[in-house]
Design a protein around this motif. Sequence first.
Motif, PDB file in Angstrom:
ATOM      1  N   ILE A   1       8.766  -2.905  -2.578  1.00  0.00           N
ATOM      2  CA  ILE A   1       7.490  -2.647  -1.915  1.00  0.00           C
ATOM      3  C   ILE A   1       7.330  -3.612  -0.743  1.00  0.00           C
ATOM      4  CG2 ILE A   1       4.984  -2.603  -2.179  1.00  0.00           C
ATOM      5  CD1 ILE A   1       5.503  -2.170  -5.224  1.00  0.00           C
TER       6      ILE A   1
ATOM      7  N   HIS B   1      -1.330  -2.961  -2.103  1.00  0.00           N
ATOM      8  CA  HIS B   1      -0.532  -1.769  -2.377  1.00  0.00           C
ATOM      9  C   HIS B   1      -0.915  -1.185  -3.728  1.00  0.00           C
ATOM     10  CE1 HIS B   1       3.064   0.812  -2.004  1.00  0.00           C
ATOM     11  NE2 HIS B   1       3.165   0.671  -3.319  1.00  0.00           N
TER      12      HIS B   1
ATOM     13  N   LYS C   1       5.035  -3.983   3.279  1.00  0.00           N
ATOM     14  CA  LYS C   1       3.731  -3.644   3.835  1.00  0.00           C
ATOM     15  C   LYS C   1       3.626  -2.172   4.179  1.00  0.00           C
ATOM     16  CE  LYS C   1       0.435  -5.081   7.406  1.00  0.00           C
ATOM     17  NZ  LYS C   1       0.183  -6.032   8.524  1.00  0.00           N
TER      18      LYS C   1
ATOM     19  N   GLU D   1       7.733   1.973   0.346  1.00  0.00           N
ATOM     20  CA  GLU D   1       8.034   1.856  -1.076  1.00  0.00           C
ATOM     21  C   GLU D   1       9.309   2.644  -1.351  1.00  0.00           C
ATOM     22  OE1 GLU D   1       6.306   3.776  -5.121  1.00  0.00           O
ATOM     23  OE2 GLU D   1       4.874   2.475  -4.062  1.00  0.00           O
TER      24      GLU D   1
END
Length: 519
Positions: free
Chosen positions: A261, A209, A263, A266
């Motif tokens: 956060i 990320h 996968k 956010e």
Amino acid sequence: MKKKIIFFVLTCFISLKHFSQNIPCDIKQSAVFKDEYKNSKIILVEDDGVGGVLVVRSYYGGVFSSGSGYYFEHYDSNLKLIKEYEMEMKYSDEEKYSSVLGLIKKDDEIHLINFLYNKKDKAFICSALTGKIADFKFNRKELFRIKSEEVKQFSFFGSSSGFDNDSGAQMIINEDRNAFAITVDIVDKNSETHKIYLYDDGLNQKFEHVFKREVKDKKFKYENIDVSKDGNTLYLLGKVKTDEKKKKKEGGKYQYELTKITKNSEKTQVFDTDEHFAASLKTIIFEDRLACIGFYSDRKDSRFKGVVYFELDPTSLEIKKAKYNPFTEQFVIDKYGKNKDKELKNLSFRKILINNKNEIIFNAEEYYVTTHQVNSQNGGGYTYYIYHYDDIVTVKLNQGGDIVWARNINKRQSTKGDEAYISYTSTAKGEDTYFFINTGEKVKKLSNDRIQFGQTSAKKSNLNIIRVNNNGDFDFKEILDDKDSEVPFMVSDGAISGDNIYFIGRKGKKKQLLKISLK
């Protein structure tokens, strides 16, 4: 006059006896041994499942003995060495700026996570060195790499001058040690940017990320990143200076931002400390709630008046509670002897503990550095620094975020160099909190039924245990006199596994392992 002196001595003795209690614990010491390298530190202890323990120590050479690496040692239940292995960290001419970010164990394997720069590839490479405990044969696996021009400049060797506190790469392991994250600070003139990689303990990547906050780097202070207990979610806490907050008439000119956060998502929650100041916050992850806690002040960031507590929903990040708990009257008496209108400064986070009731024990230490100048007659001179580790502050919060008790344990310790023998290690068992400290002097009696732990050194160092019970009452006892051991123990570098605490003692190249088991 003589009777007065005798009365005073007896009073002090009775008072100290009131504090000194029978704190049940077992002590075991290994045989004294010698390493090739003087400097060594425990970085991992893991029970082997049959009463023994695996100990991993890092080592590094000094002026006359270069080199660095790791000792892997397997001990039985009596701290008798079963097997040992030395891994010297060696690199090719193309590799430099190497740093081992951390270690994580899964079943019978250990993973060392290494981050280094490869000159030929012009890239920073993160790799795992994996070995089985049975034979300590290690293999390398590359986890990821980043082009060198992407990575923000940083220092591997302890000098932080000119660098952010989040520069370079960091490894974060969750509480259950089944997952870890690696964050790398990325070059971006206009934004605070991090690349974050999440892995399970088997080195399987869960996701990658890019975190970006559209403010200049100097206006964003990275507080901490935490990995959820199930190993699937990251929580990043930052302290941000914004144009809007500059207009505030009172309190901190900043806001805190907690970002969740996963996968595929956010989400960010913004909150501030209203008219108060909170110099720093720490995130704590529970099954059903998130908490952010820290010390706060009403005047300026360096002078604290109590503990602030925020509670958030771990899914929605909705703020459920915001509480400002002033230090208790008992705490003020502990600190100053009577109720005085004073505030505490120079507090440094040491450890956050969670007891068996999911209550928070928030530990800190009064830490500061003083500068001293020595002038010579010929006009020359030199500067030296004294590192002070003074009072221990410990605060217990219930599940609602209210203070149950706050205590100040008086301590005066300082050093010019080796800090491992001073400060403390803390842990919790049941509803009790424990501190392990060294002192080279007899415990000092203060006014208002208080005591003070004094200076210690490598030459004279007695190991003490302090217990703070469920009600905030504390007692202590000396558990190892320096006369009973060939080496002093590095009390600030304790490693914890269950109810066992391990320390390494050192005098020159002589070493000894100490195990303390809480009962």
